[in-house]
Write a protein that holds these residues in place. Structure first.
Motif, PDB file in Angstrom:
ATOM      1  N   GLU A 283     -15.588   3.795  -9.459  1.00  0.00           N
ATOM      2  CA  GLU A 283     -14.791   4.214  -8.314  1.00  0.00           C
ATOM      3  C   GLU A 283     -14.181   2.987  -7.656  1.00  0.00           C
ATOM      4  N   VAL A 284     -12.979   3.177  -7.137  1.00  0.00           N
ATOM      5  CA  VAL A 284     -12.293   2.139  -6.379  1.00  0.00           C
ATOM      6  C   VAL A 284     -11.858   2.781  -5.065  1.00  0.00           C
ATOM      7  N   GLY A 285     -12.196   2.130  -3.965  1.00  0.00           N
ATOM      8  CA  GLY A 285     -11.865   2.665  -2.647  1.00  0.00           C
ATOM      9  C   GLY A 285     -10.598   2.062  -2.072  1.00  0.00           C
ATOM     10  N   THR A 286     -10.155   2.624  -0.981  1.00  0.00           N
ATOM     11  CA  THR A 286      -8.910   2.186  -0.353  1.00  0.00           C
ATOM     12  C   THR A 286      -9.048   0.841   0.340  1.00  0.00           C
ATOM     13  N   THR A 287     -10.202   0.535   0.862  1.00  0.00           N
ATOM     14  CA  THR A 287     -10.350  -0.696   1.642  1.00  0.00           C
ATOM     15  C   THR A 287     -11.345  -1.666   1.042  1.00  0.00           C
ATOM     16  N   THR A 288     -11.886  -1.355  -0.118  1.00  0.00           N
ATOM     17  CA  THR A 288     -12.953  -2.192  -0.653  1.00  0.00           C
ATOM     18  C   THR A 288     -12.570  -2.938  -1.917  1.00  0.00           C
ATOM     19  N   ALA A 289     -11.293  -3.080  -2.159  1.00  0.00           N
ATOM     20  CA  ALA A 289     -10.876  -3.805  -3.361  1.00  0.00           C
ATOM     21  C   ALA A 289     -11.302  -5.265  -3.244  1.00  0.00           C
ATOM     22  N   VAL A 290     -11.840  -5.779  -4.340  1.00  0.00           N
ATOM     23  CA  VAL A 290     -12.204  -7.187  -4.382  1.00  0.00           C
ATOM     24  C   VAL A 290     -10.907  -7.971  -4.498  1.00  0.00           C
ATOM     25  N   SER A 291     -10.716  -8.950  -3.622  1.00  0.00           N
ATOM     26  CA  SER A 291      -9.467  -9.695  -3.658  1.00  0.00           C
ATOM     27  C   SER A 291      -9.722 -11.167  -3.375  1.00  0.00           C
ATOM     28  N   GLY A 292      -8.673 -11.931  -3.421  1.00  0.00           N
ATOM     29  CA  GLY A 292      -8.742 -13.347  -3.093  1.00  0.00           C
ATOM     30  C   GLY A 292      -9.656 -14.126  -4.018  1.00  0.00           C
TER      31      GLY A 292
ATOM     32  N   VAL B  48       0.859  -1.168   0.000  1.00  0.00           N
ATOM     33  CA  VAL B  48       0.000   0.000   0.000  1.00  0.00           C
ATOM     34  C   VAL B  48       0.896   1.219   0.000  1.00  0.00           C
ATOM     35  N   THR B  49       0.655   2.113  -0.946  1.00  0.00           N
ATOM     36  CA  THR B  49       1.406   3.351  -1.000  1.00  0.00           C
ATOM     37  C   THR B  49       0.732   4.345  -0.070  1.00  0.00           C
ATOM     38  N   THR B  50       1.525   5.069   0.731  1.00  0.00           N
ATOM     39  CA  THR B  50       0.916   5.949   1.728  1.00  0.00           C
ATOM     40  C   THR B  50       1.471   7.370   1.741  1.00  0.00           C
ATOM     41  N   ARG B  51       2.214   7.777   0.761  1.00  0.00           N
ATOM     42  CA  ARG B  51       2.839   9.096   0.836  1.00  0.00           C
ATOM     43  C   ARG B  51       1.901  10.239   0.480  1.00  0.00           C
ATOM     44  N   GLN B  52       0.737   9.972  -0.083  1.00  0.00           N
ATOM     45  CA  GLN B  52      -0.184  10.999  -0.525  1.00  0.00           C
ATOM     46  C   GLN B  52      -0.797  11.736   0.663  1.00  0.00           C
ATOM     47  N   ALA B  53      -0.651  13.067   0.711  1.00  0.00           N
ATOM     48  CA  ALA B  53      -1.203  13.845   1.810  1.00  0.00           C
ATOM     49  C   ALA B  53      -2.175  14.913   1.317  1.00  0.00           C
ATOM     50  N   VAL B  54      -2.012  15.386   0.103  1.00  0.00           N
ATOM     51  CA  VAL B  54      -2.839  16.442  -0.466  1.00  0.00           C
ATOM     52  C   VAL B  54      -3.640  15.851  -1.617  1.00  0.00           C
ATOM     53  N   THR B  55      -4.902  16.242  -1.731  1.00  0.00           N
ATOM     54  CA  THR B  55      -5.724  15.750  -2.833  1.00  0.00           C
ATOM     55  C   THR B  55      -5.171  16.300  -4.143  1.00  0.00           C
TER      56      THR B  55
ATOM     57  N   ARG C 297      -0.399   6.083  -9.708  1.00  0.00           N
ATOM     58  CA  ARG C 297       0.814   5.723  -8.963  1.00  0.00           C
ATOM     59  C   ARG C 297       1.606   6.973  -8.582  1.00  0.00           C
ATOM     60  N   GLY C 298       1.649   7.939  -9.480  1.00  0.00           N
ATOM     61  CA  GLY C 298       2.362   9.184  -9.205  1.00  0.00           C
ATOM     62  C   GLY C 298       1.759   9.969  -8.054  1.00  0.00           C
ATOM     63  N   TRP C 299       0.473   9.825  -7.840  1.00  0.00           N
ATOM     64  CA  TRP C 299      -0.189  10.505  -6.728  1.00  0.00           C
ATOM     65  C   TRP C 299       0.127   9.843  -5.392  1.00  0.00           C
ATOM     66  N   GLY C 300       0.612   8.600  -5.430  1.00  0.00           N
ATOM     67  CA  GLY C 300       0.941   7.907  -4.185  1.00  0.00           C
ATOM     68  C   GLY C 300      -0.268   7.624  -3.320  1.00  0.00           C
ATOM     69  N   LEU C 301      -1.355   7.238  -3.938  1.00  0.00           N
ATOM     70  CA  LEU C 301      -2.596   6.986  -3.202  1.00  0.00           C
ATOM     71  C   LEU C 301      -2.510   5.710  -2.359  1.00  0.00           C
ATOM     72  N   PRO C 302      -3.263   5.647  -1.290  1.00  0.00           N
ATOM     73  CA  PRO C 302      -3.242   4.461  -0.426  1.00  0.00           C
ATOM     74  C   PRO C 302      -4.113   3.333  -0.983  1.00  0.00           C
ATOM     75  N   LEU C 303      -3.741   2.836  -2.151  1.00  0.00           N
ATOM     76  CA  LEU C 303      -4.481   1.756  -2.800  1.00  0.00           C
ATOM     77  C   LEU C 303      -3.628   0.494  -2.837  1.00  0.00           C
ATOM     78  N   VAL C 304      -4.225  -0.641  -2.513  1.00  0.00           N
ATOM     79  CA  VAL C 304      -3.515  -1.916  -2.571  1.00  0.00           C
ATOM     80  C   VAL C 304      -3.290  -2.293  -4.034  1.00  0.00           C
TER      81      VAL C 304
ATOM     82  N   TRP D 293      -9.352  11.988  -7.376  1.00  0.00           N
ATOM     83  CA  TRP D 293      -9.267  11.369  -6.060  1.00  0.00           C
ATOM     84  C   TRP D 293      -9.948  12.297  -5.064  1.00  0.00           C
ATOM     85  N   ASP D 294     -10.858  11.761  -4.255  1.00  0.00           N
ATOM     86  CA  ASP D 294     -11.567  12.602  -3.281  1.00  0.00           C
ATOM     87  C   ASP D 294     -11.082  12.403  -1.843  1.00  0.00           C
ATOM     88  N   GLY D 295     -10.007  11.678  -1.675  1.00  0.00           N
ATOM     89  CA  GLY D 295      -9.480  11.407  -0.349  1.00  0.00           C
ATOM     90  C   GLY D 295      -9.849  10.019   0.157  1.00  0.00           C
ATOM     91  N   GLU D 296     -10.879   9.421  -0.440  1.00  0.00           N
ATOM     92  CA  GLU D 296     -11.308   8.077  -0.057  1.00  0.00           C
ATOM     93  C   GLU D 296     -11.459   7.142  -1.246  1.00  0.00           C
TER      94      GLU D 296
END
Length: 164
Positions: free
Chosen positions: A132-141, A3-10, A37-44, A76-79
């Motif tokens: 839309e794709v959220g930070t914690t709702t990615a379909v996985s497994g 998970v990339t976490t460097r993004q602080a500003v929208t 990827r360049g935005w460094g969003l917290p996406l898995v 990106w809206d922050g979520e």
């Protein structure tokens, strides 16, 4: 799964025009992913792969069905990451059942199954289809694998038995 976490500003929305050719689709989906990827969003990573796949599906549909340029906008809206494709077609898409004999028609099934949310709206230019794709709702497994296998299922008559 990283998970990339460097993004602080929208980040400011990113948009671009896609030429009316299926050959333009790979570059367009790469542009979407480079921006995200360049935005460094917290996406898995699964979410990023879904963004790439779903962007490709919507862009392909736009250029294939209208034979005209389309416009892609990523924000990106922050979520949630929001990707929209605007084209000149006026008919809003609907999801039907998956026809295993069809060679296409699985794109919106994938969008509906893998996106956090999606929709289609009339637009002065034609229509706007988005997901839309959220930070914690990615379909996985297993759920993600099942969705991808259903969408890619070969026609039964195309499966050739092999001898052991």
């Amino acid at each position: 799964m990283s998970v990339t976490t460097r993004q602080a500003v929208t980040p400011a929305p990113f948009g671009f025009r896609v030429l009316p050719s299926v050959e333009a689709v790979p570059d367009a989906r790469r542009r979407v992913i480079r921006a995200v990827r360049g935005w460094g969003l917290p996406l898995v990573e699964d979410a990023l792969r879904d963004v790439e796949l779903l962007s490709s599906e919507l862009i392909t549909n736009a250029v294939s069905h209208t034979h005209a340029p389309c416009v892609v906008c990523v924000s990106w809206d922050g979520e949630r990451l929001h990707v929209e494709v605007t084209d000149v077609g006026h008919e809003l898409p609907t999801i039907g059942g998956i026809d295993l004999d069809a060679t296409d028609g699985r794109g919106l099934f994938l969008v509906a199954a893998l996106a956090t949310n999606w929709g289609a709206d009339p637009d002065p230019a034609g229509k706007r289809i988005w997901f839309e794709v959220g930070t914690t709702t990615a379909v996985s497994g297993d759920e993600r694998l099942t969705t991808l296998v259903r969408a890619a299922a070969p026609k039964a008559r195309d499966v050739v038995p092999t001898s052991a």
